[in-house]
Design a protein around this motif. Structure first.
Motif, PDB file in Angstrom:
ATOM      1  N   TYR A   1     -20.837 -14.802 -20.800  1.00 22.67           N
ATOM      2  CA  TYR A   1     -19.612 -15.613 -20.801  1.00 22.67           C
ATOM      3  C   TYR A   1     -19.044 -15.858 -22.197  1.00 22.67           C
ATOM      4  CZ  TYR A   1     -19.176 -16.160 -15.844  1.00 22.67           C
ATOM      5  OH  TYR A   1     -18.946 -15.894 -14.525  1.00 22.67           O
TER       6      TYR A   1
ATOM      7  N   VAL B   1      -5.427 -11.760 -12.333  1.00 28.85           N
ATOM      8  CA  VAL B   1      -6.001 -12.621 -13.380  1.00 28.85           C
ATOM      9  C   VAL B   1      -7.454 -12.252 -13.703  1.00 28.85           C
ATOM     10  CG1 VAL B   1      -6.606 -14.415 -11.673  1.00 28.85           C
ATOM     11  CG2 VAL B   1      -6.334 -15.062 -14.064  1.00 28.85           C
ATOM     12  N   GLN B   2      -8.186 -11.809 -12.697  1.00 29.29           N
ATOM     13  CA  GLN B   2      -9.606 -11.481 -12.889  1.00 29.29           C
ATOM     14  C   GLN B   2      -9.812 -10.348 -13.886  1.00 29.29           C
ATOM     15  OE1 GLN B   2      -8.112 -11.842  -9.909  1.00 29.29           O
ATOM     16  NE2 GLN B   2      -9.365 -13.066  -8.526  1.00 29.29           N
TER      17      GLN B   2
ATOM     18  N   HIS C   1      -4.672 -13.591 -20.314  1.00 31.12           N
ATOM     19  CA  HIS C   1      -5.538 -14.272 -19.355  1.00 31.12           C
ATOM     20  C   HIS C   1      -5.360 -15.779 -19.447  1.00 31.12           C
ATOM     21  CE1 HIS C   1      -9.410 -16.276 -18.245  1.00 31.12           C
ATOM     22  NE2 HIS C   1      -9.072 -15.708 -17.125  1.00 31.12           N
TER      23      HIS C   1
ATOM     24  N   LYS D   1      -4.253 -17.963 -16.395  1.00 36.58           N
ATOM     25  CA  LYS D   1      -5.265 -18.879 -15.858  1.00 36.58           C
ATOM     26  C   LYS D   1      -4.724 -20.303 -15.832  1.00 36.58           C
ATOM     27  CE  LYS D   1      -9.570 -19.721 -14.497  1.00 36.58           C
ATOM     28  NZ  LYS D   1     -10.769 -19.303 -15.204  1.00 36.58           N
TER      29      LYS D   1
ATOM     30  N   PHE E   1      -2.986 -21.237 -12.762  1.00 32.95           N
ATOM     31  CA  PHE E   1      -3.858 -21.667 -11.661  1.00 32.95           C
ATOM     32  C   PHE E   1      -4.419 -23.065 -11.918  1.00 32.95           C
ATOM     33  CE2 PHE E   1      -4.009 -17.035 -11.067  1.00 32.95           C
ATOM     34  CZ  PHE E   1      -3.825 -16.955  -9.694  1.00 32.95           C
TER      35      PHE E   1
ATOM     36  N   MET F   1      -4.707 -27.578 -10.062  1.00 34.91           N
ATOM     37  CA  MET F   1      -5.933 -28.238  -9.612  1.00 34.91           C
ATOM     38  C   MET F   1      -5.968 -29.717 -10.007  1.00 34.91           C
ATOM     39  SD  MET F   1      -7.141 -25.780  -8.004  1.00 34.91           S
ATOM     40  CE  MET F   1      -6.532 -24.087  -7.880  1.00 34.91           C
TER      41      MET F   1
ATOM     42  N   ILE G   1      -9.278 -19.575  -0.290  1.00 35.89           N
ATOM     43  CA  ILE G   1      -9.390 -20.788   0.546  1.00 35.89           C
ATOM     44  C   ILE G   1      -9.901 -20.373   1.927  1.00 35.89           C
ATOM     45  CG2 ILE G   1      -8.145 -22.725   1.631  1.00 35.89           C
ATOM     46  CD1 ILE G   1      -6.307 -22.784  -0.844  1.00 35.89           C
TER      47      ILE G   1
ATOM     48  N   TYR H   1     -18.773 -20.281   3.563  1.00 39.36           N
ATOM     49  CA  TYR H   1     -19.628 -21.431   3.232  1.00 39.36           C
ATOM     50  C   TYR H   1     -19.706 -22.427   4.395  1.00 39.36           C
ATOM     51  CZ  TYR H   1     -20.301 -20.392  -1.787  1.00 39.36           C
ATOM     52  OH  TYR H   1     -20.683 -19.853  -2.986  1.00 39.36           O
TER      53      TYR H   1
ATOM     54  N   PHE I   1     -23.482 -15.421  -1.542  1.00 37.45           N
ATOM     55  CA  PHE I   1     -22.067 -15.069  -1.442  1.00 37.45           C
ATOM     56  C   PHE I   1     -21.706 -14.151  -2.617  1.00 37.45           C
ATOM     57  CE2 PHE I   1     -17.641 -16.793   0.014  1.00 37.45           C
ATOM     58  CZ  PHE I   1     -17.310 -15.497   0.391  1.00 37.45           C
TER      59      PHE I   1
ATOM     60  N   GLN J   1     -19.687 -19.707  -8.431  1.00 37.32           N
ATOM     61  CA  GLN J   1     -18.287 -19.315  -8.578  1.00 37.32           C
ATOM     62  C   GLN J   1     -18.004 -18.958 -10.041  1.00 37.32           C
ATOM     63  OE1 GLN J   1     -17.403 -22.458  -5.139  1.00 37.32           O
ATOM     64  NE2 GLN J   1     -15.515 -21.709  -6.026  1.00 37.32           N
TER      65      GLN J   1
ATOM     66  N   GLY K   1     -12.686 -18.844 -20.065  1.00 36.37           N
ATOM     67  CA  GLY K   1     -13.409 -17.785 -19.378  1.00 36.37           C
ATOM     68  C   GLY K   1     -12.854 -17.547 -17.987  1.00 36.37           C
ATOM     69  N   HIS K   2     -13.624 -16.822 -17.206  1.00 41.60           N
ATOM     70  CA  HIS K   2     -13.140 -16.421 -15.879  1.00 41.60           C
ATOM     71  C   HIS K   2     -13.731 -17.261 -14.757  1.00 41.60           C
ATOM     72  CE1 HIS K   2     -10.670 -12.844 -16.730  1.00 41.60           C
ATOM     73  NE2 HIS K   2     -11.377 -12.835 -17.855  1.00 41.60           N
TER      74      HIS K   2
ATOM     75  N   ALA L   1     -11.196 -20.848 -10.597  1.00 42.47           N
ATOM     76  CA  ALA L   1     -10.229 -21.945 -10.687  1.00 42.47           C
ATOM     77  C   ALA L   1     -10.317 -22.863  -9.464  1.00 42.47           C
ATOM     78  CB  ALA L   1      -8.824 -21.355 -10.792  1.00 42.47           C
TER      79      ALA L   1
ATOM     80  N   THR M   1     -13.201 -25.787  -3.374  1.00 40.91           N
ATOM     81  CA  THR M   1     -14.284 -25.296  -2.519  1.00 40.91           C
ATOM     82  C   THR M   1     -15.260 -26.430  -2.181  1.00 40.91           C
ATOM     83  OG1 THR M   1     -14.075 -23.181  -3.658  1.00 40.91           O
ATOM     84  CG2 THR M   1     -16.052 -23.501  -2.314  1.00 40.91           C
TER      85      THR M   1
HETATM   86  C1  HEM Z   1     -15.381 -19.375  -1.139  1.00 41.27           C
HETATM   87  C2  HEM Z   1     -15.468 -19.977  -2.240  1.00 41.27           C
HETATM   88  C3  HEM Z   1     -15.270 -19.272  -3.558  1.00 41.27           C
HETATM   89  C4  HEM Z   1     -16.136 -18.447  -4.212  1.00 41.27           C
HETATM   90  C5  HEM Z   1     -17.522 -18.033  -3.782  1.00 41.27           C
HETATM   91  C6  HEM Z   1     -15.475 -18.043  -5.433  1.00 41.27           C
HETATM   92  C7  HEM Z   1     -16.052 -17.254  -6.387  1.00 41.27           C
HETATM   93  C8  HEM Z   1     -15.413 -16.868  -7.552  1.00 41.27           C
HETATM   94  C9  HEM Z   1     -16.019 -16.052  -8.568  1.00 41.27           C
HETATM   95  C10 HEM Z   1     -17.437 -15.526  -8.561  1.00 41.27           C
HETATM   96  C11 HEM Z   1     -15.077 -15.839  -9.516  1.00 41.27           C
HETATM   97  C12 HEM Z   1     -15.210 -14.958 -10.757  1.00 41.27           C
HETATM   98  C13 HEM Z   1     -15.939 -15.607 -11.889  1.00 41.27           C
HETATM   99  C14 HEM Z   1     -16.066 -14.646 -13.055  1.00 41.27           C
HETATM  100  O1  HEM Z   1     -15.510 -13.546 -13.008  1.00 41.27           O
HETATM  101  O2  HEM Z   1     -16.700 -14.984 -14.048  1.00 41.27           O
HETATM  102  C15 HEM Z   1     -13.876 -16.504  -9.097  1.00 41.27           C
HETATM  103  C16 HEM Z   1     -12.694 -16.470  -9.786  1.00 41.27           C
HETATM  104  C17 HEM Z   1     -11.524 -17.027  -9.321  1.00 41.27           C
HETATM  105  N1  HEM Z   1     -11.374 -17.825  -8.228  1.00 41.27           N
HETATM  106 FE1  HEM Z   1     -12.812 -18.308  -6.903  1.00 41.27          FE
HETATM  107  N2  HEM Z   1     -14.231 -18.601  -5.470  1.00 41.27           N
HETATM  108  C18 HEM Z   1     -14.066 -19.363  -4.353  1.00 41.27           C
HETATM  109  C19 HEM Z   1     -12.988 -20.131  -4.025  1.00 41.27           C
HETATM  110  C20 HEM Z   1     -11.805 -20.153  -4.728  1.00 41.27           C
HETATM  111  C21 HEM Z   1     -10.661 -20.943  -4.378  1.00 41.27           C
HETATM  112  C22 HEM Z   1     -10.635 -21.945  -3.232  1.00 41.27           C
HETATM  113  C23 HEM Z   1      -9.678 -20.622  -5.258  1.00 41.27           C
HETATM  114  C24 HEM Z   1      -8.279 -21.145  -5.374  1.00 41.27           C
HETATM  115  C25 HEM Z   1      -7.677 -21.848  -4.446  1.00 41.27           C
HETATM  116  C26 HEM Z   1     -10.193 -19.623  -6.159  1.00 41.27           C
HETATM  117  C27 HEM Z   1      -9.494 -19.021  -7.178  1.00 41.27           C
HETATM  118  C28 HEM Z   1     -10.055 -18.203  -8.123  1.00 41.27           C
HETATM  119  C29 HEM Z   1      -9.315 -17.601  -9.220  1.00 41.27           C
HETATM  120  C30 HEM Z   1      -7.827 -17.745  -9.483  1.00 41.27           C
HETATM  121  C31 HEM Z   1     -10.241 -16.864  -9.962  1.00 41.27           C
HETATM  122  C32 HEM Z   1      -9.948 -16.020 -11.210  1.00 41.27           C
HETATM  123  C33 HEM Z   1     -10.383 -16.762 -12.447  1.00 41.27           C
HETATM  124  C34 HEM Z   1     -10.258 -15.937 -13.721  1.00 41.27           C
HETATM  125  O3  HEM Z   1     -10.327 -14.708 -13.655  1.00 41.27           O
HETATM  126  O4  HEM Z   1     -10.080 -16.535 -14.776  1.00 41.27           O
HETATM  127  N3  HEM Z   1     -11.493 -19.368  -5.801  1.00 41.27           N
HETATM  128  N4  HEM Z   1     -14.109 -17.141  -7.905  1.00 41.27           N
END
Ligand code: HEM
Length: 431
Positions: free
Chosen positions: A58, A83-84, A91, A95, A98, A102, A243, A249, A288, A351, A359-360, A363, A368
């Motif tokens: 990270y 964005v990922q 980024h 970011k 997003f 919140m 969502i 989960y 997951f 997450q 970082g990533h 958001a 969640t």
């Molecule tokens: C089911 C539940 C969720 C899981 C397991 C999950 C998991 C993750 C993971 C593993 C990442 C990447 C982290 C990384 O690359 O270092 C991520 C990124 C992200 N998630 Fe989630 N997420 C969940 C729910 C959500 C929700 C509810 C939202 C928005 C409403 C969301 C929006 C995002 C966004 C926008 C990113 C990109 C962040 C970035 O690249 O900077 N996620 N999520």
């Protein structure tokens, strides 16, 4: 320099399909090293397991995301160039778009919608012979997510849209038919949301400017330009799709209630903070996110090990959550472990880990957690149900995985005098 321990096999790609979630942890245990190299799809890949490796992974100065995510994952799960996959200022700014959503107020609004949807569903389920919780929870989350972002969703389209959004997630580790199904689902979803973006921009769909769909449609990137409508659709889907993915989960929470009935008693007794501990343990214990990938920005060395520019690095998420050096009895479902948890953003990262804005890290982590609590509250306090005989086994080889049956419930009855309380504690980012 010390050589990174190497797995002596021509190519280990098939092992990923066989071992799935436990791939990195298994190899790390065999080699007795938290860092090792393998060849995957003909490429040298460095794998990291554990918090020390996560802290390294990270560091945005050392790793980048551009080029790290395979196209097959972008064409199903995330959308291309989302964005990922961004780095640096690009980024940061995307970011922030997003993160600005919140706020405690926004999260509270979404939780109110999810609560309302659970109540509607519970009434309907009373008259059904059987309900597959996975599909039911997907529909609930899809209706609430669309209402929250400002996307109109006619009732007769709910199942189709929710199913497509689920298939996009289901495809992230799939090959063959499930991958193609996820690709088609993404194409349909991007077309649908692309039209909405155009309608918002043309004024045909009038939304409050603070609503997520309006905010994304009007967002300007570092170059001062709006995203093209396809990119904006991809990013709006980056809110709606995850969502809906909370349904995974919800099912694992229901499975935990079923397999560990003492936890239900504790939730019903209103033990202080227990629902928070429970959802954290669901996110740790059940599979997951398997692992995450990034590329080395430029040559560097770490603990004497060489990292060469352009090397793909995989961070073990699931395995780190099941490491006995970090978690006492990691294979026990034990929510109380989180009561005095003094962990870091590098040992518990369902997450993503590290920092949100630089970082990533996900958001939507607060969304969640709160949506899981709302759902858990409904499943324990608002309804009673039975769990008929079915195949509840989930395979750790499948990415992502789910109990085979999708968790079927029957004899659903709503309890009298249930009054939902939504305590969205909100996100520390906006405190
Ligand atoms: C089911 C539940 C969720 C899981 C397991 C999950 C998991 C993750 C993971 C593993 C990442 C990447 C982290 C990384 O690359 O270092 C991520 C990124 C992200 N998630 Fe989630 N997420 C969940 C729910 C959500 C929700 C509810 C939202 C928005 C409403 C969301 C929006 C995002 C966004 C926008 C990113 C990109 C962040 C970035 O690249 O900077 N996620 N999520």
């Amino acid at each position: 320099m010390i050589n990174i321990p190497r797995f002596k096999k021509l190519d280990s790609t098939l092992d990923v399909f066989r071992d799935g979630y436990t791939f990195i942890q298994n190899k790390s245990e065999q080699l007795k090293s938290d860092i090792f190299q393998v060849r995957l799809l003909g490429m040298n890949v460095t794998c990291l397991h554990g918090p020390e490796g996560a802290r390294l992974f990270y560091d945005p100065e050392l790793f980048m995301r551009k080029g790290a995510m395979p196209k097959r994952v972008q064409k199903t799960l995330t959308g291309e160039n989302a964005v990922q996959t961004l780095d640096n200022e690009m980024h940061h700014q995307r970011k922030e778009m997003f993160m600005s959503l919140m706020t405690p107020g926004n999260i509270h609004g979404l939780m109110a919608l999810i609560t309302q949807e659970w109540q509607q569903a519970g009434k309907k389920w009373q008259n059904s012979d059987e309900v597959m919780l996975f599909k039911g929870a997907q529909d609930i989350m899809c209706r609430a997510a669309c209402a929250w972002v400002g996307v109109p969703l006619p009732e007769n389209k709910v199942r189709k849209r929710a199913r497509d959004l689920g298939w996009m997630v289901d495809a992230f580790g799939a090959v063959g038919p499930n991958h193609w199904r996820g690709k088609r689902a993404r194409r349909r979803s991007e077309k649908w949301i692309g039209k909405i973006i155009k309608q918002v921009r043309s004024g045909k769909l009038i939304l409050d400017e603070k609503m997520p769909a309006a905010l994304i449609a009007n967002h300007r990137d570092v170059n001062g330009k709006q995203m093209d409508h396809k990119m904006a659709a991809i990013e709006l889907l980056n809110l709606i799709r995850p969502i809906v993915a909370i349904a995974w989960y919800v099912v694992f929470s229901a499975l935990a209630l079923h397999q560990y009935p003492v936890t239900r008693q504790k939730l019903l007794a209103g033990e202080e903070n227990y629902s928070e501990l429970f959802v954290q343990e669901v996110r740790r214990y059940y599979p997951f996110t398997p692992f995450l990938g990034a590329l080395v920005r430029a040559d560097f060395s770490w603990n004497g090990y060489p990292f060469k520019k352009g090397t793909m690095v995989l961070l073990d998420v699931y395995g780190t959550h099941h490491d006995a050096r970090i978690w006492e009895r990691p294979d026990a479902f034990y929510p109380e472990r989180f009561r005095n948890w003094q962990g870091s953003p590098f040992d518990f990262m369902p997450q993503g880990g590290g920092d949100y804005s630089n970082g990533h890290r996900c958001a939507g982590e607060w969304i969640t957690i709160e949506a899981m609590k709302v759902s858990l509250n409904y499943l324990t306090k608002a309804i009673t149900y039975e769990v008929p005989r079915q195949d509840l086994h989930f395979s750790l080889s499948k990415l992502p995985t789910l109990p085979e049956s999708g968790f079927v419930i029957n004899r659903v009855r709503t309890k009298e005098n249930f009054s939902p309380t939504i305590q969205a504690t909100g996100c520390p980012f906006h405190k």
